[in-house]
Design an enzyme around this catalytic site. Structure first.
Site, PDB file in Angstrom:
ATOM      1  N   PRO A   1      34.561  42.451  41.155  1.00 42.69           N
ATOM      2  CG  PRO A   1      34.534  42.495  38.846  1.00 42.69           C
ATOM      3  CD  PRO A   1      35.230  41.884  40.002  1.00 42.69           C
ATOM      4  CD  GLU A   2      31.020  42.467  46.375  1.00 43.15           C
ATOM      5  OE1 GLU A   2      29.894  42.579  46.888  1.00 43.15           O
ATOM      6  OE2 GLU A   2      32.072  42.536  47.016  1.00 43.15           O
TER       7      GLU A   2
ATOM      8  CG  HIS B   1      46.530  43.074  31.880  1.00 48.62           C
ATOM      9  ND1 HIS B   1      46.723  44.105  32.775  1.00 48.62           N
ATOM     10  CD2 HIS B   1      47.618  42.277  31.990  1.00 48.62           C
ATOM     11  CE1 HIS B   1      47.870  43.929  33.397  1.00 48.62           C
ATOM     12  NE2 HIS B   1      48.439  42.834  32.953  1.00 48.62           N
TER      13      HIS B   1
ATOM     14  NE  ARG C   1      19.548  28.150  52.353  1.00 47.28           N
ATOM     15  CZ  ARG C   1      20.440  27.973  51.388  1.00 47.28           C
ATOM     16  NH1 ARG C   1      21.692  27.660  51.686  1.00 47.28           N
ATOM     17  NH2 ARG C   1      20.083  28.091  50.135  1.00 47.28           N
TER      18      ARG C   1
END
Ligand SMILES: [Zn+2]
Length: 266
Positions: A2-3, A92, A150
């Protein structure tokens, strides 16, 4: 895994059945998922009412009436759903939270990497996260500023939760494809125009995915829901690129895979 869009979808689904409800007890089938002693979790949580449910990055954040905040991370295969307490358990189901209305919030997780936290200092956990990409206050200008100093490759940078919160493998690959940027490009080689396009692509893929997940069955949400049908590069190794017909490539980049079109992305 999941994002941001999947976690956001779970948060939206949990608000109606949970806000205003009081936790009565907790049953833990897999202790390692709980980041405090189980007895302490049961004691501290009992009698606390859910005031607000929000998302920060990939965390689900439950503000309670007491001093505590209940936080979940779904990790690889976690999912949270509310069932009547007398519904049969699923094999589960790892942590079950009993509510004052005869229902249970169940944390189902096949791989058992999911985590439950109860803390009175949530900012210590959540404060180090980068900005929320869909936050209205998060502008193109803010996104450009993140790149100062960065120098790493762009895809791992997008996955760094302290750089920007909520992106994972799927939506980073998709956003980079839409922008025509290879995942292995050095962030320092991106022009300001590249970064502006990337900012818009990230917000676009996340927004569309949230919309599509909203129409998915709860059980398939954490796998990308309906949006899976529309992946342009993720999970499409060797399949033809939707723009140029050349095969999509999958490479290892850091610890993760990356999918891209070698002719459309530079
Ligand atoms: Zn292509």
């Amino acid at each position: 895994m999941p994002e941001l869009p999947e976690v956001e979808t779970v948060v939206r689904r949990l608000r109606a059945p949970l806000i205003g409800r009081t936790f009565e007890d907790v049953r833990v089938e897999w202790e390692r998922m709980v980041q405090l002693p189980v007895l302490e979790l049961r004691t501290r949580l009992s009698g606390q009412r859910v005031q607000k449910i929000a998302r920060r990055g990939k965390y689900l954040v439950f503000r309670l009436t007491g001093e505590d905040t209940l936080i979940f991370h779904l990790k690889m295969t976690g999912d949270l759903q509310v069932f009547p307490a007398d519904d049969a358990f699923h094999q589960h189901d790892r942590v079950m939270f009993s509510l004052d209305n005869g229902h249970q919030l169940r944390f189902r997780d096949q791989r058992k990497f999911g985590r439950v936290y109860l803390t009175d200092t949530p900012d210590q956990m959540l404060g180090r996260l980068g900005p929320e990409p869909l936050d209205e206050a998060f502008t193109e200008h803010d996104f450009l500023a993140l790149f100062n100093g960065r120098s790493g490759r762009i895809k791992p940078l997008l996955l760094d939760q302290e750089f920007i919160a909520g992106l994972g493998n799927i939506y980073a690959d998709e956003a980079l494809f839409l922008t025509g940027i290879r995942p292995q490009r050095r962030a320092s080689t991106l022009t300001d125009e590249d970064k502006r396009r990337l900012y818009r692509a990230i917000r676009q893929v996340l927004s569309i995915a949230i919309e599509q997940n909203g129409t998915s069955l709860p059980d398939e949400t954490y796998q990308g829901g309906q949006y899976q049908q529309q992946f342009l590069v993720y999970g499409r190794e060797d399949q033809p690129c939707s723009r140029c017909d050349n095969p999509i490539q999958r490479i290892q980049l850091g610890q993760r895979s990356a999918h891209f079109c070698p002719s459309c992305q530079h």
